[in-house]
Design an enzyme around this catalytic site. Sequence first.
Site, PDB file in Angstrom:
ATOM      1  CB  CYS A   1      -0.958   0.048   1.192  1.00 15.55           C
ATOM      2  SG  CYS A   1      -1.769   1.717   1.656  1.00 15.55           S
TER       3      CYS A   1
ATOM      4  CE1 TYR B   1      -5.044   2.390  -5.608  1.00 14.10           C
ATOM      5  CE2 TYR B   1      -3.779   4.479  -4.956  1.00 14.10           C
ATOM      6  CZ  TYR B   1      -3.715   3.217  -5.053  1.00 14.10           C
ATOM      7  OH  TYR B   1      -2.807   2.565  -4.518  1.00 14.10           O
TER       8      TYR B   1
END
Length: 357
Positions: A68, A199
């Site tokens: 992440c 994203y």
Amino acid sequence: MSDTGTDSDTGSGTGATAESAGSDGNTSYGHKPFKRSRSHFADRITADGRDGRPVEPGRYRLVVSRACPWASRALVSRRLLGLEDALSLAVADPIQDDRSWRFTLDPDGRDPVLGIRYLSEAYDARERDYPGGVSVPAIVDVPSGELVTNDYQRITLDLATEWTALHRPGAPDLYPTPLRAEIDEVMDGIYRDINNGVYKAGFASTQKDYAEAYRALFARLDQVSARLADRRYLVGDTITEADIRLFTTLVRFDAVYHGHFKCNRNKLTEDPVLWAYVRDLYQTPGFGDTVDFDHIKRHYYQVHTGINPTGIVPLGPDLSGWTTPHHREQLGGRPFGDGTPPGPVREDERVTPIDRV
């Protein structure tokens, strides 16, 4: 900090994705509008304990996934500041399930300090039946087992400014007071169009949303490339929080965002400035030694089944270029200012070497 300082993903997966898991399941990625919501748990751990959470060595545990980018910020900051002994580390399996990040990398599938199998158990200890996603980075109070914060934008700033009594000798000032306004301004654009922008493109559910995110992403990357053409770091002549936040997206760009998220105008390796800049940071102690490309690639390609239904993990790109000369030292700058590099990585925190990915 601006409003973006409190934004955090509470959806399914990182962005609705790589840092959190939710009830919608991994197949939902790319099939609904992307929206990053505000952090639900935002208690601050401060030197004076004004929120009831005082800085104390050994009291808290940082939970991350090396896959992440948001959690990776905390990994880099913790290492640069020398907080390894003060703030212990739990590393989750890069392959999460619908329940949440899990500790299957540890013996018996339990975190050895918290004694839990899933990060969601710490969320439940804090707030039963919490309806949102379970995200990393997260800081857990060890004595109570309760989640303290999942506010990834604030966590690293507080590590830099509130945990100073526990910093190592020679730790750099990652958020220097005279430069904070400029750092915040630079970080806002990077967050909106780059950190979050990949994203927005990758999880876009319409051509229009994808195109808007794609154009904003590459416009900002071009702007950042121009800024870095004649300066080694984003703000001032030393590494700051702004460089950490840009690095964690750039280091993943060719491996996952270029193909998996369709951010494919060009690869990072095709931008001479950004490619040299990110290699400079990668080769700086505290950056590359926290990066695990194996975790990164397996997470994105195996978890985001709504985007990559086969779960096939690509063998490329070639990673050998990360350790090649970058020549950015010719621009001057002092990575750690008046401070010093962090020491060797702890044996129990070493990552998968590039040549094994």
